[in-house]
Design a protein around this motif. Sequence first.
Motif, mmCIF file in Angstrom:
data_model
loop_
_atom_site.group_PDB
_atom_site.id
_atom_site.type_symbol
_atom_site.label_atom_id
_atom_site.label_comp_id
_atom_site.label_asym_id
_atom_site.label_seq_id
_atom_site.Cartn_x
_atom_site.Cartn_y
_atom_site.Cartn_z
ATOM 1 N N ILE A 202 0.860 -1.176 0.000
ATOM 2 C CA ILE A 202 0.000 0.000 0.000
ATOM 3 C C ILE A 202 0.897 1.227 0.000
ATOM 4 N N ARG A 203 0.793 2.033 -1.040
ATOM 5 C CA ARG A 203 1.618 3.239 -1.165
ATOM 6 C C ARG A 203 0.801 4.466 -0.772
ATOM 7 N N PHE A 204 1.448 5.367 -0.032
ATOM 8 C CA PHE A 204 0.770 6.559 0.480
ATOM 9 C C PHE A 204 1.410 7.841 -0.047
ATOM 10 N N ASP A 205 2.142 7.752 -1.148
ATOM 11 C CA ASP A 205 2.943 8.872 -1.637
ATOM 12 C C ASP A 205 2.113 10.108 -1.968
ATOM 13 N N THR A 206 0.857 9.917 -2.376
ATOM 14 C CA THR A 206 0.067 11.054 -2.857
ATOM 15 C C THR A 206 -0.995 11.511 -1.852
ATOM 16 N N LEU A 207 -0.877 11.074 -0.602
ATOM 17 C CA LEU A 207 -1.800 11.578 0.413
ATOM 18 C C LEU A 207 -1.562 13.072 0.641
ATOM 19 N N PRO A 208 -2.601 13.824 1.005
ATOM 20 C CA PRO A 208 -2.411 15.247 1.285
ATOM 21 C C PRO A 208 -1.437 15.458 2.446
ATOM 22 N N ASP A 209 -0.742 16.579 2.430
ATOM 23 C CA ASP A 209 0.165 16.925 3.530
ATOM 24 C C ASP A 209 -0.597 16.921 4.848
ATOM 25 N N GLY A 210 0.051 16.410 5.868
ATOM 26 C CA GLY A 210 -0.576 16.379 7.187
ATOM 27 C C GLY A 210 -1.449 15.166 7.433
ATOM 28 N N THR A 211 -1.548 14.267 6.453
ATOM 29 C CA THR A 211 -2.352 13.060 6.604
ATOM 30 C C THR A 211 -1.447 11.888 6.959
ATOM 31 N N TRP A 212 -1.795 11.170 7.993
ATOM 32 C CA TRP A 212 -0.997 10.011 8.373
ATOM 33 C C TRP A 212 -1.120 8.915 7.306
ATOM 34 N N PRO A 213 -0.017 8.259 6.974
ATOM 35 C CA PRO A 213 -0.062 7.176 5.987
ATOM 36 C C PRO A 213 -0.614 5.886 6.600
ATOM 37 N N ILE A 214 -1.919 5.826 6.706
ATOM 38 C CA ILE A 214 -2.616 4.662 7.245
ATOM 39 C C ILE A 214 -3.827 4.369 6.355
#
Length: 336
Positions: A202-214
């Motif tokens: 599961i890649r979280f590279d494009t989550l918005p800033d300030g969002t935990w990669p979960i």
Amino acid sequence: MKVAILFDAGSDEWSPQDVAAVVANVHEVRDVLRRRGHEVELLPVRMNDFRWLSRVRRADLVFNLCEGINGHARFEDFVVGTLELTGVPFTGCRTWPTSVCHRKHVANTLLSSAGLPVPAYMLAQANKTPAEFPLPAIVKPAAEDASVGIDNGAVCTSKRALKKRVAQMLEQFEEVLVQEYVAGREFNVGFVGKRMLPIAEIRFDTLPDGTWPIVSYAAKWIPGSPEDEGTIPICPAELEPELAQRISQVARAAWEHLSEAEGYGRVDMRLGDDGQPYVLEVNPSPDLSSNAGLARMGRAFGWSYDDLVMQIVDEALTRSQSHRAAAALVSGVSAA
């Protein structure tokens, strides 16, 4: 063959999207079974209504898609236990792994006792936070699945935030788990019986800033949300052979320890700073939708969605025959 598909009928609290998600998967499985020439009956399960039980007993196989009753995941255990008592072959995990894995602190205890790596954890208590619990920590319901109760506020970086989050969660859920947050890469490993499917990341590279990669509730169930669009599954995962072997070994050991390699499931893991894969959860009978993780891993293995469904059917029938043969052998020995 007569196949009964069992599923949660839902409740008044369900949104139209919730209903549509359940019905869509029921119809997907129904269509696969009909294409293979089987007679299919759809059996919704409701609270205090056991009409489905007498109809189940007339089936040759139950395809169990019931993940709870009225949307409550804890009742899935009772449905599976009832199916075991009927003696009718059914898909998915049996009662013991289903019950244990729905109580995350119990599953963690069993995995840890077997020497398998799990993050530090505790069952939360009101107004009581351990002074030395490692931070960051993630707080989540101990007896729910499908990322229920997990949002961007689930990860706590201070004792004050942890105490506040625990209090909030205990107002909504009877049991709450506090678990050390492992910051590394996240992996899923699927199983059908003893067969392990390709590792997914599961890649979280494009989550918005300030969002935990979960993998939050929004990431799983709110299409088009920033969490959904920023949580990208890659299967097969791009891994060095040595790391892939470590992940596979831990995942298989966890799956076999809790499920006895029966049914189908998914092991969720994170990679620690020390390079150690840690088991976050073992998920018995996870979402079987054609766009869900297990189907994606099946496609990477070379199975179509139809193939995956029929492999699950074959596993259930083979397991039932093995158990009956063992029971007959034991009965014969006892009689002698």
